[in-house]
Design a protein around this motif. Structure first.
Motif, PDB file in Angstrom:
ATOM      1  N   CYS A  86       0.839  -1.201   0.000  1.00  0.00           N
ATOM      2  CA  CYS A  86       0.000   0.000   0.000  1.00  0.00           C
ATOM      3  C   CYS A  86       0.873   1.250   0.000  1.00  0.00           C
ATOM      4  O   CYS A  86       2.029   1.233   0.383  1.00  0.00           O
ATOM      5  CB  CYS A  86      -0.963   0.034   1.178  1.00  0.00           C
ATOM      6  N   THR A  87       0.314   2.332  -0.406  1.00  0.00           N
ATOM      7  CA  THR A  87       1.100   3.552  -0.539  1.00  0.00           C
ATOM      8  C   THR A  87       1.258   4.288   0.777  1.00  0.00           C
ATOM      9  O   THR A  87       0.422   4.182   1.661  1.00  0.00           O
ATOM     10  CB  THR A  87       0.432   4.497  -1.546  1.00  0.00           C
ATOM     11  N   ALA A  88       2.322   5.031   0.874  1.00  0.00           N
ATOM     12  CA  ALA A  88       2.515   5.894   2.031  1.00  0.00           C
ATOM     13  C   ALA A  88       2.189   7.332   1.681  1.00  0.00           C
ATOM     14  O   ALA A  88       2.203   8.202   2.534  1.00  0.00           O
ATOM     15  CB  ALA A  88       3.962   5.816   2.525  1.00  0.00           C
ATOM     16  N   ALA A  89       1.912   7.589   0.411  1.00  0.00           N
ATOM     17  CA  ALA A  89       1.642   8.953  -0.020  1.00  0.00           C
ATOM     18  C   ALA A  89       0.358   9.470   0.601  1.00  0.00           C
ATOM     19  O   ALA A  89      -0.619   8.751   0.734  1.00  0.00           O
ATOM     20  CB  ALA A  89       1.541   9.007  -1.540  1.00  0.00           C
ATOM     21  N   ARG A  90       0.354  10.698   0.993  1.00  0.00           N
ATOM     22  CA  ARG A  90      -0.841  11.318   1.560  1.00  0.00           C
ATOM     23  C   ARG A  90      -1.608  12.001   0.445  1.00  0.00           C
ATOM     24  O   ARG A  90      -1.040  12.560  -0.478  1.00  0.00           O
ATOM     25  CB  ARG A  90      -0.467  12.346   2.629  1.00  0.00           C
ATOM     26  N   HIS A 128      -8.061  -1.922   4.265  1.00  0.00           N
ATOM     27  CA  HIS A 128      -7.544  -1.203   5.425  1.00  0.00           C
ATOM     28  C   HIS A 128      -8.256   0.119   5.627  1.00  0.00           C
ATOM     29  O   HIS A 128      -8.941   0.633   4.745  1.00  0.00           O
ATOM     30  CB  HIS A 128      -6.032  -0.973   5.276  1.00  0.00           C
ATOM     31  N   GLY A 129      -8.068   0.671   6.817  1.00  0.00           N
ATOM     32  CA  GLY A 129      -8.664   1.957   7.131  1.00  0.00           C
ATOM     33  C   GLY A 129      -7.859   3.115   6.581  1.00  0.00           C
ATOM     34  O   GLY A 129      -6.712   2.954   6.159  1.00  0.00           O
ATOM     35  N   SER A 130      -8.470   4.272   6.594  1.00  0.00           N
ATOM     36  CA  SER A 130      -7.786   5.484   6.151  1.00  0.00           C
ATOM     37  C   SER A 130      -8.486   6.687   6.774  1.00  0.00           C
ATOM     38  O   SER A 130      -9.718   6.733   6.818  1.00  0.00           O
ATOM     39  CB  SER A 130      -7.835   5.620   4.624  1.00  0.00           C
ATOM     40  N   PRO A 137      -2.389  -1.860  12.832  1.00  0.00           N
ATOM     41  CA  PRO A 137      -1.203  -2.582  12.359  1.00  0.00           C
ATOM     42  C   PRO A 137      -0.003  -1.674  12.108  1.00  0.00           C
ATOM     43  O   PRO A 137      -0.136  -0.467  11.906  1.00  0.00           O
ATOM     44  CB  PRO A 137      -1.693  -3.188  11.044  1.00  0.00           C
ATOM     45  N   ARG A 138       1.159  -2.291  12.131  1.00  0.00           N
ATOM     46  CA  ARG A 138       2.357  -1.616  11.655  1.00  0.00           C
ATOM     47  C   ARG A 138       2.345  -1.698  10.136  1.00  0.00           C
ATOM     48  O   ARG A 138       1.828  -2.644   9.552  1.00  0.00           O
ATOM     49  CB  ARG A 138       3.618  -2.295  12.186  1.00  0.00           C
ATOM     50  N   TRP A 139       2.929  -0.693   9.503  1.00  0.00           N
ATOM     51  CA  TRP A 139       3.052  -0.700   8.044  1.00  0.00           C
ATOM     52  C   TRP A 139       4.506  -0.911   7.683  1.00  0.00           C
ATOM     53  O   TRP A 139       5.387  -0.168   8.135  1.00  0.00           O
ATOM     54  CB  TRP A 139       2.558   0.611   7.456  1.00  0.00           C
ATOM     55  N   MET A 140       4.774  -1.970   6.899  1.00  0.00           N
ATOM     56  CA  MET A 140       6.147  -2.282   6.499  1.00  0.00           C
ATOM     57  C   MET A 140       6.222  -2.396   4.982  1.00  0.00           C
ATOM     58  O   MET A 140       5.907  -3.439   4.406  1.00  0.00           O
ATOM     59  CB  MET A 140       6.600  -3.580   7.169  1.00  0.00           C
ATOM     60  N   PRO A 141       6.608  -1.319   4.300  1.00  0.00           N
ATOM     61  CA  PRO A 141       6.715  -1.377   2.840  1.00  0.00           C
ATOM     62  C   PRO A 141       7.770  -2.398   2.424  1.00  0.00           C
ATOM     63  O   PRO A 141       8.848  -2.451   3.023  1.00  0.00           O
ATOM     64  CB  PRO A 141       7.129   0.049   2.454  1.00  0.00           C
ATOM     65  N   PRO A 142       7.481  -3.235   1.420  1.00  0.00           N
ATOM     66  CA  PRO A 142       8.464  -4.218   0.959  1.00  0.00           C
ATOM     67  C   PRO A 142       9.726  -3.538   0.452  1.00  0.00           C
ATOM     68  O   PRO A 142       9.732  -2.357   0.095  1.00  0.00           O
ATOM     69  CB  PRO A 142       7.723  -4.936  -0.180  1.00  0.00           C
ATOM     70  N   GLU A 187       5.199   2.779  12.997  1.00  0.00           N
ATOM     71  CA  GLU A 187       4.384   2.556  14.181  1.00  0.00           C
ATOM     72  C   GLU A 187       2.898   2.760  13.854  1.00  0.00           C
ATOM     73  O   GLU A 187       2.556   3.565  12.981  1.00  0.00           O
ATOM     74  CB  GLU A 187       4.786   3.535  15.280  1.00  0.00           C
ATOM     75  N   PRO A 188       2.015   2.042  14.542  1.00  0.00           N
ATOM     76  CA  PRO A 188       0.579   2.288  14.368  1.00  0.00           C
ATOM     77  C   PRO A 188       0.241   3.720  14.752  1.00  0.00           C
ATOM     78  O   PRO A 188       0.953   4.357  15.529  1.00  0.00           O
ATOM     79  CB  PRO A 188      -0.066   1.290  15.333  1.00  0.00           C
ATOM     80  N   GLY A 189      -0.848   4.218  14.217  1.00  0.00           N
ATOM     81  CA  GLY A 189      -1.271   5.563  14.556  1.00  0.00           C
ATOM     82  C   GLY A 189      -2.162   6.155  13.490  1.00  0.00           C
ATOM     83  O   GLY A 189      -2.422   5.532  12.453  1.00  0.00           O
ATOM     84  N   LEU A 190      -2.629   7.353  13.722  1.00  0.00           N
ATOM     85  CA  LEU A 190      -3.566   8.003  12.810  1.00  0.00           C
ATOM     86  C   LEU A 190      -2.948   8.298  11.455  1.00  0.00           C
ATOM     87  O   LEU A 190      -3.664   8.433  10.463  1.00  0.00           O
ATOM     88  CB  LEU A 190      -4.100   9.290  13.446  1.00  0.00           C
ATOM     89  N   ASP A 191      -1.618   8.422  11.385  1.00  0.00           N
ATOM     90  CA  ASP A 191      -0.960   8.715  10.115  1.00  0.00           C
ATOM     91  C   ASP A 191      -0.468   7.461   9.396  1.00  0.00           C
ATOM     92  O   ASP A 191       0.063   7.545   8.295  1.00  0.00           O
ATOM     93  CB  ASP A 191       0.223   9.664  10.341  1.00  0.00           C
ATOM     94  N   ASN A 192      -0.619   6.294  10.025  1.00  0.00           N
ATOM     95  CA  ASN A 192      -0.191   5.055   9.387  1.00  0.00           C
ATOM     96  C   ASN A 192      -1.089   4.761   8.195  1.00  0.00           C
ATOM     97  O   ASN A 192      -2.314   4.853   8.299  1.00  0.00           O
ATOM     98  CB  ASN A 192      -0.285   3.909  10.408  1.00  0.00           C
ATOM     99  N   PRO A 193      -0.518   4.416   7.020  1.00  0.00           N
ATOM    100  CA  PRO A 193      -1.334   4.190   5.814  1.00  0.00           C
ATOM    101  C   PRO A 193      -2.367   3.086   5.949  1.00  0.00           C
ATOM    102  O   PRO A 193      -3.340   3.058   5.185  1.00  0.00           O
ATOM    103  CB  PRO A 193      -0.293   3.820   4.752  1.00  0.00           C
ATOM    104  N   LEU A 194      -2.190   2.162   6.910  1.00  0.00           N
ATOM    105  CA  LEU A 194      -3.155   1.071   7.065  1.00  0.00           C
ATOM    106  C   LEU A 194      -4.297   1.410   8.017  1.00  0.00           C
ATOM    107  O   LEU A 194      -5.222   0.616   8.181  1.00  0.00           O
ATOM    108  CB  LEU A 194      -2.444  -0.202   7.539  1.00  0.00           C
ATOM    109  N   GLY A 195      -4.240   2.556   8.645  1.00  0.00           N
ATOM    110  CA  GLY A 195      -5.356   3.001   9.457  1.00  0.00           C
ATOM    111  C   GLY A 195      -5.593   2.164  10.706  1.00  0.00           C
ATOM    112  O   GLY A 195      -4.683   1.553  11.267  1.00  0.00           O
TER     113      GLY A 195
END
Length: 255
Positions: free
Chosen positions: A27-31, A198-200, A146-151, A172-180
Motif C-alpha cells: 500500500c502507498t505511504a503517499a498522503r 484497510h482503514g484510512s 497494524p504496523r506498516w512495512m513497505p516491501p 508505528e501504528p497511529g492516525l498517520d499510518n497508511p493502514l489506518g
C-alpha cells in the motif's frame, strides 16, 4: 527456493495482473491532499439511493468519534460524503454465499454477504488505473492498528521510506499510518498478495481511485467490517474490466 517477490509475482501473472505487483506492494505511504469542502461533495451516481436529512442523525452516530480506540478517531463529516458510499444494509446483488466479501471495483463498493439475501455495503477507495488486482482469495489474518512495512522493492523505488523498511521494523501504528485503524490481509493459494483492505483517515477519497493499490475504507467502517469477518473469510475482487452479470445496479438495491 524462490524468494517472496517471485512467488507474489507469479500469483499476479496467473490473474493477468503482473503489472499490479509494483503498485500493490504494501500500500502507498503517499498522503492525499484533502479537497475543498465543495469538491468533497461527489455527484451521486445515476440511480443512487440518496438519504434525506432525516437520516443524518443515524449516520452521525455510526460515524461519530471513537475515543475508546487506542488512537482516538475523529468523527466523519457525513454530510460531505456521497450517501451512496455510506454503510448500509442492502439486497445482495453478488450471488455469492453468505459470509463472502466482494469488492466491486467498478463502483467503489465492498459487500459482506449475509443470510436472507442481504449484504452490508461499504464505500471504498481504490488504486489508480493500472494498479488494480482482481480474483479470489481469503482473509488470511487481520490486525488492529497494524504496523506498516513497505516491501524492499517499494523502498528501493522510494528511498524516503527507508526509515519504515522491514529491516527497521516498519511504521508505528497511529492516525498517520497508511493502514489506518484495522487491516485485513488478502492471500491467494497460500501466498500474500500484498493486497489489503484497510482503514484510512482520508474519508474524502472514498469513491475515488487515488491510492497505489489497496482497498481503503473510512476507519469507522473498517472497524465495523473487522468485527464481522473471521480469519479465512473468502473474498472476490471484481476488476472494472470484467463483466459480472450477477451484479445488479448496486444503487438500486432496497434498503
Amino acid at each position: 527456493m524462490r524468494n517472496r517477490s517471485s512467488l507474489c509475482r507469479r500469483s499476479f501473472v496467473l490473474l493477468g495482473g503482473a503489472a499490479a505487483l509494483v503498485g500493490l506492494a504494501g500500500c502507498t505511504a503517499a498522503r492525499t491532499v484533502r479537497p475543498a469542502m465543495s469538491e468533497a461533495r461527489f455527484p451521486a451516481p445515476q440511480g443512487a439511493v440518496v438519504r434525506s436529512h432525516a437520516d443524518l442523525s443515524y449516520y452521525t452516530s455510526i460515524y461519530a468519534e471513537r475515543p475508546d480506540e487506542k488512537f482516538p478517531l475523529p468523527a466523519i463529516p457525513v454530510e460531505s460524503v456521497d450517501p451512496a458510499y455510506l454503510r448500509q444494509l442492502v439486497d445482495d446483488p453478488t450471488g455469492e454465499p453468505p459470509g463472502t466479501l466482494v469488492v466491486d471495483t467498478a463502483n467503489h463498493l465492498l459487500y459482506l454477504t449475509m443470510e436472507n439475501g442481504k449484504a452490508m455495503r461499504y464505500g471504498v477507495g481504490l488504486g489508480r488505473a493500472g494498479f488494480e488486482w482482481s480474483g479470489r482469495g481469503v482473509i488470511q489474518y487481520k490486525r488492529a492498528w497494524p504496523r506498516w512495512m513497505p516491501p524492499d522493492e517499494m523502498v528501493a523505488r522510494q528511498p524516503e521510506l527507508e526509515e519504515f523498511s522491514i529491516a527497521k521494523g516498519g511504521m508505528e501504528p497511529g492516525l498517520d499510518n497508511p493502514l489506518g485503524a484495522r487491516a485485513l490481509y488478502i492471500f491467494q493459494n497460500g501466498q500474500d498478495t500484498l493486497y489489503r483492505i484497510h482503514g484510512s483517515p482520508e474519508w474524502w477519497t472514498i469513491g475515488r481511485s487515488v491510492s497505489s493499490g489497496c482497498v481503503r475504507m473510512i476507519n469507522q467502517d473498517v472497524i465495523d467490517l473487522y468485527e464481522r469477518v473471521p480469519n479465512g473469510t473468502p473474498i472476490l475482487v471484481v476488476g472494472p474490466s470484467r463483466s459480472v452479470e450477477s451484479f445488479a445496479d448496486p444503487y438500486s438495491a432496497a434498503l
